[in-house]
Scaffold this active site. Structure first.
Site, PDB file in Angstrom:
ATOM      1  CD  GLU A   1      42.006  43.685  30.702  1.00 53.70           C
ATOM      2  OE1 GLU A   1      42.043  44.878  30.408  1.00 53.70           O
ATOM      3  OE2 GLU A   1      41.040  43.154  31.277  1.00 53.70           O
TER       4      GLU A   1
ATOM      5  NE  ARG B   1      32.349  42.024  35.698  1.00 55.70           N
ATOM      6  CZ  ARG B   1      31.983  41.960  34.430  1.00 55.70           C
ATOM      7  NH1 ARG B   1      31.577  40.823  33.915  1.00 55.70           N
ATOM      8  NH2 ARG B   1      32.046  43.027  33.662  1.00 55.70           N
TER       9      ARG B   1
ATOM     10  CE  LYS C   1      36.564  33.931  31.732  1.00 59.91           C
ATOM     11  NZ  LYS C   1      36.107  33.769  33.091  1.00 59.91           N
TER      12      LYS C   1
ATOM     13  CD  GLU D   1      36.364  37.578  38.278  1.00 59.29           C
ATOM     14  OE1 GLU D   1      35.520  38.423  37.914  1.00 59.29           O
ATOM     15  OE2 GLU D   1      36.157  36.357  38.262  1.00 59.29           O
TER      16      GLU D   1
ATOM     17  CE  LYS E   1      32.552  33.128  28.110  1.00 57.56           C
ATOM     18  NZ  LYS E   1      31.455  33.085  29.038  1.00 57.56           N
TER      19      LYS E   1
ATOM     20  NE  ARG F   1      27.581  37.194  35.724  1.00 55.72           N
ATOM     21  CZ  ARG F   1      28.198  36.366  34.919  1.00 55.72           C
ATOM     22  NH1 ARG F   1      29.472  36.093  35.080  1.00 55.72           N
ATOM     23  NH2 ARG F   1      27.567  35.789  33.940  1.00 55.72           N
TER      24      ARG F   1
ATOM     25  CG  PHE G   1      38.248  43.804  34.478  1.00 54.25           C
ATOM     26  CD1 PHE G   1      37.093  44.167  33.813  1.00 54.25           C
ATOM     27  CD2 PHE G   1      38.173  42.845  35.488  1.00 54.25           C
ATOM     28  CE1 PHE G   1      35.884  43.599  34.139  1.00 54.25           C
ATOM     29  CE2 PHE G   1      36.952  42.274  35.824  1.00 54.25           C
ATOM     30  CZ  PHE G   1      35.805  42.654  35.149  1.00 54.25           C
TER      31      PHE G   1
ATOM     32  NE  ARG H   1      26.257  35.929  27.670  1.00 54.59           N
ATOM     33  CZ  ARG H   1      27.073  35.592  28.668  1.00 54.59           C
ATOM     34  NH1 ARG H   1      28.372  35.578  28.485  1.00 54.59           N
ATOM     35  NH2 ARG H   1      26.590  35.276  29.846  1.00 54.59           N
TER      36      ARG H   1
HETATM   37  P1  AMP Z   1      32.431  33.809  32.139  1.00 54.42           P
HETATM   38  O1  AMP Z   1      31.971  33.923  33.567  1.00 54.42           O
HETATM   39  O2  AMP Z   1      33.085  32.513  31.827  1.00 54.42           O
HETATM   40  O3  AMP Z   1      31.353  34.229  31.173  1.00 54.42           O
HETATM   41  O4  AMP Z   1      33.603  34.896  31.926  1.00 54.42           O
HETATM   42  C1  AMP Z   1      33.418  36.261  32.136  1.00 54.42           C
HETATM   43  C2  AMP Z   1      33.820  36.646  33.552  1.00 54.42           C
HETATM   44  O5  AMP Z   1      35.232  36.643  33.714  1.00 54.42           O
HETATM   45  C3  AMP Z   1      33.459  38.059  33.916  1.00 54.42           C
HETATM   46  O6  AMP Z   1      32.113  38.155  34.294  1.00 54.42           O
HETATM   47  C4  AMP Z   1      34.390  38.369  35.070  1.00 54.42           C
HETATM   48  O7  AMP Z   1      33.775  37.971  36.284  1.00 54.42           O
HETATM   49  C5  AMP Z   1      35.568  37.457  34.828  1.00 54.42           C
HETATM   50  N1  AMP Z   1      36.848  38.157  34.537  1.00 54.42           N
HETATM   51  C6  AMP Z   1      38.041  37.795  35.057  1.00 54.42           C
HETATM   52  N2  AMP Z   1      39.026  38.581  34.613  1.00 54.42           N
HETATM   53  C7  AMP Z   1      38.455  39.503  33.786  1.00 54.42           C
HETATM   54  C8  AMP Z   1      38.974  40.589  33.011  1.00 54.42           C
HETATM   55  N3  AMP Z   1      40.271  40.882  32.988  1.00 54.42           N
HETATM   56  N4  AMP Z   1      38.089  41.305  32.264  1.00 54.42           N
HETATM   57  C9  AMP Z   1      36.769  41.000  32.265  1.00 54.42           C
HETATM   58  N5  AMP Z   1      36.225  39.981  32.986  1.00 54.42           N
HETATM   59  C10 AMP Z   1      37.058  39.230  33.735  1.00 54.42           C
END
Ligand code: AMP
Length: 573
Positions: A255, A262, A257, A308, A431, A278, A349, A425
């Site tokens: 998907e 969030r 990102k 998101e 990611k 979040r 998502f 987590r």
């Molecule tokens: P990170 O903040 O770098 O840990 O990455 C995870 C975050 O990416 C999640 O908490 C979401 O806010 C964001 N995100 C963006 N697109 C998506 C998606 N398609 N699925 C899940 N999380 C997503």
């Protein structure tokens, strides 16, 4: 329960710094609490009167506490302030003045936890004319029937600083210890995990404790409640597409990102829309646009969807980086204007709850299947996250490139059969983002944090050095969250370092003399009119403090311009 009984526990907790000992003290107390009707005493242990998800605040200032203390003890405001200056803790002052007052009088020790909770709960409800007097009345009523020790903890609770060193991990462990067989290590671990899982679903330790008293099955049966905030599921990092396939299996869902923030959007059984971040803050009032999009395009009686929110430029319709729309979360006024200036699109998502039923145990593929049944895609308003299910590395790589070209952060790689784990987590949602670069910059500004981070700076303005004009020019902002772990330095400590260097104060923000050099990681550089340097860093994060570096040795504007040009020439991704 007598409030004095609880205060004895507070005292013991305060005296014992060891976390193990604290857990022991607290779990002994909880064993007693099992037989009490009112499990909300747990909120008092947390220094609150409401569950963690509640945003209600007592709204009590130190000044008001001083007045209430003066009224209840007969000692003048001035004298109280003098004592306060000496100790720095109004709680200790309360203890001193109230125990003096009680000497010689017939003290009946009648304050109950119920009465304390009752009065505390009324505080946030008071608004409008006469509020201060009514608040004074509620506090004085408690203080007048309190012993010195009780007064200490009432004042500390009101000011949000109980000083007993009990964090939520200790409460979780104590609940588990008090309700499970501690001797059986395996079972006890399982019970602790069940307590945590239940808490992540309902963020309310009193309710969790009630369930724990009934046994592990009751914890497992904890249901989500649409309208109450829930901790979101978090992702781990993948090194590459191959690594992703290896870890989540084939085929996998890829998907976009999205580079935004969030949002968990809820529709309650009564049909009310509520939006949470979040960090469990309710932001419904800041996003009437999202409420409308959801009402128009999501067809279901009740739900919780995980999304998101991404900003886009209203003219070019190109997606913008998170920093550009971050103000939408914080600002509470002129919302209509903000919606026009900083429009956002919701990308959905996941779905956790649908028409009265929790979906978190269902496989991911089934959950997203439901999304496509109930959501009508409407570009720039709300749509289902762009997804590709494949077992083909090449196709996945194409998709990744396309996500970056569309100005998103990278891709998420998800296992098709996994459940949704609130608050965890997990290794079944990964990611993948491009590698990061490093730079040294100097801090030239800061903004105060909110909520848990109130009182310390949590966003830092970073600047590079322009040799030509001999000026420091802003190039980005790194916001707190990740610094703590990586710097090994708390926000308070960094705030204290910066406080000596303030040049100008302006609302929540301050301008800071360029002295403190930090190393940051960032993903790439963009041209941007937002900052004086003409550039903006994408995803800057502070990773180290550089005491050894001089501010004039930080990255120069020329180096940054060269770096930008080099990257632009290469086909970036
Ligand atoms: P990170 O903040 O770098 O840990 O990455 C995870 C975050 O990416 C999640 O908490 C979401 O806010 C964001 N995100 C963006 N697109 C998506 C998606 N398609 N699925 C899940 N999380 C997503």
């Amino acid at each position: 329960m007598k409030y004095s009984e609880l205060c004895e526990v507070y005292e013991e907790l305060e005296k014992n710094p060891s976390r193990l000992k604290k857990t022991e003290i607290l779990s002994d107390f909880l064993k007693k609490l099992k037989h009490e009707h009112d499990k909300q005493i747990i909120y008092l242990i947390q220094g609150k009167a409401f569950p963690d998800y509640s945003e209600k605040e007592f709204g009590i200032s130190e000044q008001l506490c001083i007045k209430a203390l003066s009224k209840s003890s007969g000692i003048s405001d001035k004298e109280i302030v003098l004592k306060w200056k000496k100790t720095g803790d109004l709680g200790l002052v309360a203890e001193e003045v109230m125990s003096k007052k009680k000497q010689g009088t017939l003290f009946s020790n009648k304050l109950t936890t119920e009465k304390v909770l009752d009065n505390l709960k009324k505080l946030p409800e008071l608004v409008g004319k006469g509020t201060v007097d009514k608040k004074m009345g509620l506090i004085s009523e408690l203080l007048t029937s309190a012993s010195g020790t009780e007064a200490k903890y009432i004042i500390r609770t009101l000011l949000g600083d109980l000083r007993i060193g009990v964090a939520s991990g200790t409460i979780r462990d104590s609940i588990a210890d008090s309700c499970s067989d501690k001797e059986n290590k395996e079972k006890s671990k399982e019970f602790t995990e069940a307590v945590q899982e239940a808490y992540d679903k309902i963020t309310d330790f009193a309710l969790v404790f009630e369930k724990a008293c009934k046994g592990i099955k009751s914890l497992y049966s904890t249901e989500l409640i649409p309208g109450n905030p829930i901790k979101v599921m978090l992702a781990l990092k993948a090194e590459s597409i191959e690594d992703g396939f290896e870890r989540v299996g084939k085929p996998a869902a890829f998907e976009y990102k999205y580079d935004g923030f969030r949002m968990l959007v809820n529709k309650t059984e009564e049909g009310e829309i509520k939006i949470f971040t979040r960090r469990l803050d309710e932001v419904t009032n800041q996003f009437p646009d999202v409420v409308d999009y959801v009402k128009e395009n999501v067809k279901a009686k009740s739900f919780i969807i995980d999304c998101e929110a991404v900003g886009y430029d209203k003219k070019t319709k190109e997606y913008t980086p998170f920093q550009a729309v971050s103000q939408r979360i914080k600002r509470k006024y002129h919302i209509e204007k903000l919606i026009q200036e900083l429009p956002i699109e919701i990308n959905v998502f996941d779905i956790l709850y649908y028409n009265g039923k929790s979906l978190i145990e269902e496989p991911f593929e089934k959950r997203t299947g439901i999304l496509s049944k109930i959501i009508t895609n409407h570009k720039y308003h709300i749509q289902i996250a762009k997804q590709l299910i494949t077992d083909d590395k090449k196709k996945a790589e194409e998709f990744y490139k396309e996500a970056l070209k569309n100005k998103q952060e990278g891709v998420m790689i998800k296992n098709l059969n996994s459940p949704y784990k609130p608050g965890a987590r997990v290794g079944h949602m990964l990611k993948l983002k491009p590698a990061e670069n490093e730079l040294d910059l100097v801090i030239t500004g800061a903004e105060y944090g909110k909520g848990k981070r109130a009182g310390a700076y949590s966003t830092f303005t970073l600047s590079c050095y322009d040799k030509k004009t001999e000026k420091f020019l802003e190039i980005g902002k790194a916001s707190g969250l990740k610094e703590k772990e990586e710097l090994g330095l708390s926000f308070i400590e960094l705030t204290n370092k910066l406080k000596h260097l303030i040049i100008k104060e302006d609302g929540r923000g301050v301008t800071i003399k360029p002295k403190i050099v930090v190393t940051i990681l960032y993903q790439n550089i963009q041209r941007s009119p937002t900052y004086e340097s003409g550039f903006a860093l994408r995803f800057p994060r502070i990773i180290a403090l550089r005491h050894d570096r001089n501010p004039h040795s930080v990255a120069t504007l020329k180096e940054i311009t060269d770096d930008y040009n080099r990257h632009e020439l290469k086909i970036r991704y």
